[in-house]
Design an enzyme around this catalytic site. Sequence first.
Site, PDB file in Angstrom:
ATOM      1  N   CYS A 184      -7.268  -1.817  -4.993  1.00 19.79           N
ATOM      2  CA  CYS A 184      -6.873  -2.869  -4.059  1.00 19.79           C
ATOM      3  C   CYS A 184      -6.450  -2.270  -2.729  1.00 19.79           C
ATOM      4  CB  CYS A 184      -5.737  -3.692  -4.657  1.00 19.79           C
ATOM      5  SG  CYS A 184      -5.130  -4.986  -3.560  1.00 19.79           S
ATOM      6  N   CYS A 230      -3.567  -3.931  -0.913  1.00 20.35           N
ATOM      7  CA  CYS A 230      -2.240  -3.682  -1.481  1.00 20.35           C
ATOM      8  C   CYS A 230      -1.754  -2.274  -1.148  1.00 20.35           C
ATOM      9  CB  CYS A 230      -2.262  -3.787  -3.004  1.00 20.35           C
ATOM     10  SG  CYS A 230      -2.893  -5.320  -3.641  1.00 20.35           S
ATOM     11  N   ASP A 231      -2.639  -1.305  -1.274  1.00 22.46           N
ATOM     12  CA  ASP A 231      -2.200   0.088  -1.325  1.00 22.46           C
ATOM     13  C   ASP A 231      -2.550   0.915  -0.088  1.00 22.46           C
ATOM     14  OD1 ASP A 231      -1.410  -0.752  -3.814  1.00 22.46           O
ATOM     15  OD2 ASP A 231      -3.142   0.128  -4.849  1.00 22.46           O
TER      16      ASP A 231
END
Lengths: 335, 107
Positions: free
Chosen positions: A133, A136-137
Amino acid sequence: MRDIIIIGSGPAGFTAAIYAARAELKPLLIASSVEIGGELMNTTEVENFPGFPEGIMGPDLMGKMQAQAERFGTEVVYDDVVSLDLEGPVKRVTLGNGETHEASALIYATGSAYRKLGLPEEEVLSGHGLSWCATCDGFFFRQKTIAVIGGGDSAMEEATFLTRFADKVYVVHRRDTLKASKIMQQRAIDNEKIEFIWNSEVAAIHGTTAVTGVTLRDTVTGEERGLDLDGLFVAIGNDPRTHLVHGKLELTREGTIHVEGRSSRTSVAGVFAAGDVIDPFYRQAVTAAGSGTVAALDAEHYLAALEDTASPEAAEIEAEAIDEGVAIDGLVRAR
Amino acid sequence: MTARAVTEATFEQEVLNNEKAVLVDFWAEWCGPCRAVSPILDQIASEHADKLDIVKLNVDENPQLAMKYQITAIPAFKVFEKGEVVKTVIGAKPKPALEADLAAYIS
């Protein structure tokens, strides 16, 4: 008992819900506990969904779809399906909290899950430099060197997005051409932080507590070489999420749920499937939404036939009428 | 009950010096899975308030702590006991899966 239960909260599930709710079928939609909204929740700008000329953020689009479904009376449950009973006229759906819901018709729109590389190191390093992701990261890879594995639209989107943070982004692809759309390809190719590594696949991931690099294998010559990395983002495709219906619904060679022709009818009467879980090829938000529409109309039709005659054979006869080319709209209006 | 927020300023007091076990939820506004799992953490927090404290740490606003605890993926949940990390769970998971991961601290 309800008329209809929809499993899945991506574009297919919510679009099916909008149609079913407007048909006053009061659908219950099982949205999952932590993956509400589906794959688009992890994307940034969606530029190819008609009606949004300036683009729209994936989570915003899903929020709007949900609001539209709820506006017409869809009930949304935030839980996961743990088992299904599809045989017979009553479909039973059991949730993680132990509740069982029953309906005459079921729409299965569970989408697909990220494909893994299939390497033994994957489990240990997942979340420690290995990510699925980017939105997200990516934040944690400021001024780092990372690689994106894959050659499709998601890989291009992730690589381009990750250049906001990383100093260097390699795109590792097993072929020498990309599957991604031209506009996404060009955006990645024009980005000076992105470097393509063609004809290569990941043979091993290095690192014990965090990713330190990979071994790349040339898909033509078989030659191997190391590449030092701080992070690795995997975007090599998706697999349909069918584990709940194995042995219950017929599947295709590609592993998707088999449906009759252009309909959403599965091998079990009263069970309809829509979205990525039936689609090994197109897998777009808008095709999933279209597919959700088909499922809602098929289900509506099935329920109407049940009610008319209270016999499942009648539903089959009407289904055959559609196969013979009678317009669904005409049938519905005639009623 | 909504899990309360901790910051770099309150981390030592609220987490490291806490008598109870504390789960720190490393999260950010732009992380969809973090938002999705948040109500589940709130539920676990209220059901097991006697055993486990659950607090949230925004990685955007507290980058030093995110770096110190080597966060590279969120949501990340770290359980602290006596100031030490005793358990790490990464990724949004359904409630039964999270409860199983945290069994040692909530049962």
